[in-house]
Design a protein around this motif. Structure first.
Motif: not given
Length: 296
Positions: A41, A67-68, A71, A73-74, A77-78
């Motif tokens: 994170r 990345a968290d 989430s 969304r994250q 994206h990851l």
């Protein structure tokens, strides 16, 4: 069964790889010669973890992403970033093993940015969604594997279907235990749906009691005090990482039907984790919460 590739040909992604079992796992795999992507994170902690591995293994192939995992969304994206790294690094982008190591414990009810109870979001939905997003890369492997780090606490759990996110009565240990039972149900259902179709195998790695700070990060004084004394009985992270490493690399687990492993040996999980009806029910709920229309 397909032949397993050599260590230096394997690409592995490890979540929660900046401390504890995750860092020990990433470090050992990189030292063995695998191409390792880790995540955490904190940008600073990711940089420190990568530097530590490169210090001990100067020739290692390792990189970190931030990345968290609470989430969605994250997480998406990851997954895109992982694919981008593999496309740039290899002629054929392949992910051989996904190790869902990251975990969280919240002593107080907390919601993610998606409005989902945070323990459930990090410990169950994050592995579920990340596996979904990375499935095409895993399917390109000659023996793709999904390893989710579980816990013996799942033996004392059951799914609270009427209040899955514990809105009405939240107790941190119950939330944690239920999320770990969710890991077993997810692994069972994943294999039922995808093993024959893709060749990918999913496993749960039980590390036993390990000296990690998981219950120290989002907890009150009493929980922190209990956990501090409780983990004195536990093994070092390097010992706790051994089953994850074994399931990620060794050909022997592929010869068994067992999904749950502890100390590098198969172990029968809580029978509730092998309930086909519950596994499908949790799968459908998880798809809805992750806004996945269909995942067959």
């Amino acid at each position: 069964m397909k032949n397993c590739m050599s260590v230096d040909q394997r690409t592995i992604f490890v979540t929660g790889a900046t401390s504890g079992i995750g860092l020990a796992t990433a470090k050992a795999l990189a030292g063995m010669g695998a191409f390792v992507i880790g995540s955490g994170r904190s940008v600073e902690r990711c940089q420190k973890a990568e530097a530590l591995i490169r210090r001990d293994y100067p020739d290692s192939r390792v990189t970190y992403l931030t990345a968290d995992l609470s989430s969605q969304r994250q997480i998406r994206h990851l997954a895109r970033d992982i694919r981008s790294i593999l496309v740039k690094t290899f002629e054929k982008p392949v992910l051989d093993t996904l190790i869902n190591n990251a975990g969280a414990f919240y002593s107080r009810y907390t919601e993610s940015e998606d409005g989902i109870e945070a323990t459930f979001a990090v410990n169950h939905l994050a592995p579920f969604l990340l596996t979904h997003e990375l499935l095409p890369l895993l399917a390109e492997s000659t023996d793709g594997r999904v390893v989710t780090v579980g816990s013996g606490s799942h033996f004392h759990a059951k799914m609270k279907w009427r209040d899955l996110q514990l809105h009405r009565f939240y107790f941190g240990w119950n939330a944690y235990k239920q999320s770990k039972l969710g890991n077993v149900l997810f692994t069972y259902e994943f294999n039922r749906r995808f093993h024959q179709k893709t060749g990918i195998r999913a496993f749960v790695a039980d590390p036993g009691l390990v000296q990690t700070p998981i219950a120290m990060k989002q907890s009150g004084f009493l929980v922190k005090t209990f956990w501090k004394h409780h983990i004195k009985k536990g093994a070092l992270p390097e010992e706790g990482a051994k089953t994850s490493i074994f399931l990620a690399m060794d050909p022997n687990p592929l010869k068994h039907n067992a999904i749950y492993w502890k100390y590098e040996k198969p172990l029968a999980p809580n029978s509730r984790g092998l309930d086909a009806s519950d596994a499908q029910r949790l799968w459908d709920i998880s798809c809805r919460l992750c806004q996945i229309e269909t995942w067959e």
